[in-house]
Design a protein around this motif. Structure first.
Motif, PDB file in Angstrom:
ATOM      1  N   PHE A 207       0.823  -1.216   0.000  1.00  0.00           N
ATOM      2  CA  PHE A 207       0.000   0.000   0.000  1.00  0.00           C
ATOM      3  C   PHE A 207       0.857   1.266   0.000  1.00  0.00           C
ATOM      4  O   PHE A 207       0.498   2.255  -0.642  1.00  0.00           O
ATOM      5  CB  PHE A 207      -0.947  -0.006   1.206  1.00  0.00           C
ATOM      6  N   LYS A 211       0.196   3.721  -3.064  1.00  0.00           N
ATOM      7  CA  LYS A 211      -0.319   5.067  -2.802  1.00  0.00           C
ATOM      8  C   LYS A 211       0.653   6.136  -3.288  1.00  0.00           C
ATOM      9  O   LYS A 211       0.225   7.192  -3.786  1.00  0.00           O
ATOM     10  CB  LYS A 211      -0.604   5.220  -1.308  1.00  0.00           C
ATOM     11  N   TYR A 214       0.087   6.351  -6.911  1.00  0.00           N
ATOM     12  CA  TYR A 214      -1.169   7.043  -7.191  1.00  0.00           C
ATOM     13  C   TYR A 214      -1.002   8.560  -7.042  1.00  0.00           C
ATOM     14  O   TYR A 214      -1.448   9.337  -7.897  1.00  0.00           O
ATOM     15  CB  TYR A 214      -2.268   6.531  -6.259  1.00  0.00           C
ATOM     16  N   GLU A 220      -4.035   4.312 -11.182  1.00  0.00           N
ATOM     17  CA  GLU A 220      -5.375   4.831 -10.957  1.00  0.00           C
ATOM     18  C   GLU A 220      -5.817   4.572  -9.510  1.00  0.00           C
ATOM     19  O   GLU A 220      -5.328   3.677  -8.835  1.00  0.00           O
ATOM     20  CB  GLU A 220      -6.371   4.142 -11.905  1.00  0.00           C
ATOM     21  N   LYS A 221      -6.804   5.344  -9.096  1.00  0.00           N
ATOM     22  CA  LYS A 221      -7.408   5.138  -7.774  1.00  0.00           C
ATOM     23  C   LYS A 221      -8.031   3.746  -7.674  1.00  0.00           C
ATOM     24  O   LYS A 221      -8.049   3.126  -6.606  1.00  0.00           O
ATOM     25  CB  LYS A 221      -8.479   6.204  -7.536  1.00  0.00           C
ATOM     26  N   GLU A 222      -8.509   3.233  -8.794  1.00  0.00           N
ATOM     27  CA  GLU A 222      -9.133   1.911  -8.799  1.00  0.00           C
ATOM     28  C   GLU A 222      -8.144   0.806  -8.409  1.00  0.00           C
ATOM     29  O   GLU A 222      -8.551  -0.237  -7.899  1.00  0.00           O
ATOM     30  CB  GLU A 222      -9.728   1.602 -10.180  1.00  0.00           C
ATOM     31  N   ILE A 224      -5.880   1.084  -6.037  1.00  0.00           N
ATOM     32  CA  ILE A 224      -5.895   1.078  -4.573  1.00  0.00           C
ATOM     33  C   ILE A 224      -7.127   0.316  -4.088  1.00  0.00           C
ATOM     34  O   ILE A 224      -7.055  -0.476  -3.137  1.00  0.00           O
ATOM     35  CB  ILE A 224      -5.897   2.508  -4.007  1.00  0.00           C
ATOM     36  N   ASP A 225      -8.249   0.527  -4.733  1.00  0.00           N
ATOM     37  CA  ASP A 225      -9.474  -0.190  -4.369  1.00  0.00           C
ATOM     38  C   ASP A 225      -9.305  -1.691  -4.588  1.00  0.00           C
ATOM     39  O   ASP A 225      -9.786  -2.506  -3.786  1.00  0.00           O
ATOM     40  CB  ASP A 225     -10.655   0.318  -5.197  1.00  0.00           C
ATOM     41  N   TYR A 226      -8.665  -2.053  -5.684  1.00  0.00           N
ATOM     42  CA  TYR A 226      -8.402  -3.469  -5.976  1.00  0.00           C
ATOM     43  C   TYR A 226      -7.573  -4.099  -4.861  1.00  0.00           C
ATOM     44  O   TYR A 226      -7.883  -5.202  -4.372  1.00  0.00           O
ATOM     45  CB  TYR A 226      -7.684  -3.583  -7.324  1.00  0.00           C
ATOM     46  N   GLU A 228      -7.378  -3.216  -1.859  1.00  0.00           N
ATOM     47  CA  GLU A 228      -8.148  -3.254  -0.613  1.00  0.00           C
ATOM     48  C   GLU A 228      -9.228  -4.330  -0.642  1.00  0.00           C
ATOM     49  O   GLU A 228      -9.454  -5.020   0.361  1.00  0.00           O
ATOM     50  CB  GLU A 228      -8.796  -1.885  -0.366  1.00  0.00           C
ATOM     51  N   ASN A 229      -9.861  -4.503  -1.792  1.00  0.00           N
ATOM     52  CA  ASN A 229     -11.065  -5.332  -1.847  1.00  0.00           C
ATOM     53  C   ASN A 229     -10.883  -6.693  -2.509  1.00  0.00           C
ATOM     54  O   ASN A 229     -11.686  -7.606  -2.249  1.00  0.00           O
ATOM     55  CB  ASN A 229     -12.180  -4.574  -2.588  1.00  0.00           C
ATOM     56  N   LYS A 230      -9.860  -6.847  -3.341  1.00  0.00           N
ATOM     57  CA  LYS A 230      -9.732  -8.108  -4.081  1.00  0.00           C
ATOM     58  C   LYS A 230      -8.409  -8.823  -3.834  1.00  0.00           C
ATOM     59  O   LYS A 230      -8.138  -9.852  -4.454  1.00  0.00           O
ATOM     60  CB  LYS A 230      -9.937  -7.855  -5.575  1.00  0.00           C
TER      61      LYS A 230
END
Length: 528
Positions: A207, A211, A214, A220-222, A224-226, A228-230
Motif C-alpha cells: 500500500f 499510494k 497514485y 489509478e485510484k481503482e 488502490i481499491d483493488y 483493498e477489496n480483491k
C-alpha cells in the motif's frame, strides 16, 4: 545414484515417504495453469511449505505444483535446484536418532527475478492463480532504514517507472498492478515468515508503494481499491526449525546411495544443499481469508482459523513458549561457549533459567488461543525440541538480529505485568536476567575472558556505543547505557519508567566482574 528425474523410480524406493503421482504430468499442468507461486527458495520453503503441497498431491487433494521464485540469493537455484531437476529431499530428524526422508517433486519450475520476469508476470496474469506465498524473512518486507527513513532503493523505485523497481515489494506491487489491469482477478498474498502479523507486513509495504504511485499519477485510484477489496493478506503463525544442512545428514544420504549431496555456501553466505533437515515438530496456523480459492490445507495438518486465533497463537509462541527461551539460550550460549542449542540443554542452570522465564513468569500472562495449549507447547519445546541433538541449530544463528526481536519476545510480557491489576512488574527476575545476558553478550567477550564474534545485527554500531566504557572487570553505568534502557523501540517500552533498569544493571554488573562471572551469576540466582 544422482538426485534427478532420470533416477526417479530408484530414488522412490530409497526414501520413506514416496511420490505417488506422475511428476512430469504434474509439472506440465502446473506450468500451463499455475495456481501457486512462492517467493523464497530457502530451507523452510523446501523442507516444509513445499512438502505441505506435496502431501496434498499425494492425497489426491491438489493437482498443481509450485512455481518457485528467488529474488535475494539466486545462487540457491543454480546450486541446489537446477542440477537436481528441481527435486529435493526433506529429512526429518527424530529425537531418538532416526532419520526419515521425503522426496519432494512438486517444485514445478524455479525462477530468478533477475532473469525470469517475463515468466513471473505470465504467472501473475493467470486467472486461476490462487496464492502467492512468501518465505523471504521479515527483512524482505521492510522498506525502511533503522533511522526510520525509506531505504535508498525504495526512494529510487518510487521515482522510477513502476516496472523498473528493484526492491521485491516494489516488484510485487507492479505484478499486482499488471494483474489488476489485465484480469482484475482476486489473489491471496500469504506470508509464511516467522514474524508477528506477517500479512500486514506485505499489505503495508504494497500500500505504501501503490499510494505513492497514485499520488504521483502513475496508477489509478481503482488500483488502490483493488488492493483493498480483491487482494487478501492473511496472518499466519509458522513454527518449524529448519537449520543449516547438517554433515550428519549428508553422510546418511550418501550411505543410503545418494551422490552429490554437498553443502554449498553461496556468495551471500547462505548454507544450502539438495536436502533440508528439520525437526519433527511443526505448526502452521493460518487465517482462512483466501479470495480466489485455496488448497484444502486443513487436510494435511494446518490449523485454518480466524485472525484473532492466529494472533493469540503467535503471541503465545513469540512472547512465552518458544522465542524468548530461544533468545535466552542464544545469548548465554555464545557467552558460555556452546555451539549447539541441544548441548545447552544439558546445562542445568540454563534449563532452569528458561523454565523460570517460560513457566514462572511469561505463562502467567499469556492468552490461551484454544487450539493449542500453552503449557503443553512449552513442555514440548523444553523436553523434546530443544534437546534434540540431531537438530544442528546454533546459538550463534539464533542470536542474529536480536535487537529486532527483544521488544516482542520480552517487552510484551513486561507490558502485561505493568498493565495487570494482579501482578507487579517488579516481581520479574528472570526476564531481566535474560536482558542483562544480552547486554553482557554484546561486550563480545566470553565467560573465559576471550573475544568472540558477535552475530550480525542491523543496530550493532548503536548497541556497541551504548555499552562503550564497559569491559570485563570494569563496570560503569554511563549516560549512554541509561539512555539505552529507555529505548522503547528496542525493548518495547521504557525499562527505566517501569522500574527494571536497576535490576538489569545489577545483573549486568555481576556478570561483568571477570572470567567465570556469568556462570557464577547464574549459580547465584538459579543454583539452589
Amino acid at each position: 545414484m544422482k538426485l534427478n528425474l532420470q533416477n526417479l523410480k530408484e530414488i522412490n524406493e530409497k526414501v520413506d515417504q514416496k511420490i505417488t503421482y506422475d511428476v512430469k504430468k504434474l509439472r506440465e499442468a502446473s506450468i500451463k495453469d499455475p495456481k501457486w507461486i512462492a517467493f523464497g527458495s530457502g530451507n523452510i520453503f523446501k523442507g516444509y511449505i513445499a512438502r505441505i503441497g506435496q502431501d496434498l498431491i499425494n492425497k489426491g487433494l491438489l493437482d498443481r505444483g509450485i512455481s518457485v521464485v528467488e529474488s535475494f540469493d539466486e545462487e540457491i537455484l543454480a546450486d541446489t535446484y537446477k542440477p537436481y531437476d528441481n527435486l529435493a529431499l526433506s529429512v526429518t530428524l527424530h529425537k531418538n536418532g532416526d532419520f526419515s526422508t521425503n522426496l519432494i517433486g512438486n517444485l514445478s519450475e524455479c525462477l530468478a527475478v533477475s532473469k525470469d520476469k517475463e515468466r513471473i508476470e505470465e504467472i501473475f496474469l493467470n486467472k486461476n492463480l490462487e496464492l502467492a506465498s512468501f518465505t523471504i524473512t521479515e527483512k524482505g518486507y521492510n522498506l525502511y532504514k533503522p533511522n526510520g527513513e525509506l531505504m535508498d532503493v525504495v526512494k529510487s523505485d518510487l521515482a522510477s517507472n513502476i516496472e523498473d523497481g528493484k526492491h521485491l515489494m516494489t516488484y510485487l506491487t507492479y505484478l499486482l498492478y499488471k494483474r489488476f489491469k489485465e484480469t482484475g482477478q482476486a489473489l491471496t498474498l500469504l506470508s509464511l515468515d516467522n514474524c508477528s502479523k506477517n500479512g500486514d507486513k506485505i499489505k503495508n509495504s504494497v500500500f505504501l508503494i501503490a499510494k505513492a504511485w497514485y499520488e504521483s499519477g502513475k496508477v489509478e485510484k481503482e488500483f488502490i481499491d483493488y488492493l483493498e477489496n480483491k487482494v487478501s493478506y492473511p496472518w499466519t503463525m509458522i513454527d518449524k526449525i529448519t537449520p543449516r544442512p547438517a554433515e550428519e545428514v549428508k553422510d546418511y544420504l550418501e550411505k543410503i546411495g545418494f551422490e552429490d549431496m554437498d553443502i554449498v555456501v553461496t556468495g551471500k553466505n547462505t548454507y544450502t544443499a539438495p536436502y533440508v533437515n528439520s525437526e519433527e515438530a511443526e505448526y502452521l496456523v493460518v487465517e482462512d481469508d483466501f479470495v480466489n480459492g485455496r488448497p484444502p490445507f486443513e487436510k494435511v495438518g494446518l490449523y485454518m482459523t480466524d485472525r484473532e486465533t492466529v494472533n493469540k497463537v503467535e503471541t503465545m509462541k513469540v512472547t512465552t513458549c518458544l522465542n524468548p527461551l530461544h533468545t535466552t539460550l542464544a545469548t548465554f550460549g555464545c557467552v558460555l561457549g556452546y555451539k549447539s542449542i541441544a548441548a545447552e540443554m544439558q546445562d542445568e542452570l540454563l534449563v532452569k533459567l528458561i523454565k523460570k522465564i517460560g513457566y514462572d513468569e511469561a505463562l502467567k500472562v499469556v492468552v490461551d488461543p484454544g487450539i493449542l495449549n500453552p503449557k503443553d507447547f512449552i513442555d514440548e519445546v523444553i523436553n523434546v525440541r530443544f534437546p534434540n541433538k540431531y537438530i544442528p541449530d546454533t546459538p550463534q544463528r539464533i542470536a542474529t538480529d536480536t535487537s529486532q526481536k527483544v521488544a516482542i519476545r520480552f517487552g510484551e510480557t513486561i507490558k502485561a505485568y505493568r498493565d495487570s491489576k494482579d501482578l507487579d512488574v517488579k516481581d520479574l527476575n528472570f526476564i531481566p536476567l535474560s536482558l542483562a545476558g544480552w547486554l553482557r553478550y554484546l561486550l563480545g567477550v566470553d565467560d573465559r575472558g576471550e573475544d568472540f564474534e558477535l552475530s550480525k545485527d542491523p543496530l550493532m554500531d548503536e548497541l556497541k556505543k551504548s555499552l562503550s566504557g564497559i569491559e570485563l572487570g570494569k563496570f560503569e553505568v554511563t549516560d549512554d547505557l541509561e539512555k539505552f534502557l529507555e529505548n522503547d523501540q528496542i525493548f518495547g517500552l521504557n525499562l527505566v519508567e517501569v522500574g527494571l533498569d536497576k535490576k538489569i544493571l545489577k545483573y549486568l554488573e555481576e556478570m561483568s566482574q571477570g572470567p567465570g562471572s556469568v556462570r557464577a551469576t547464574l549459580e547465584k540466582y538459579l543454583g539452589e
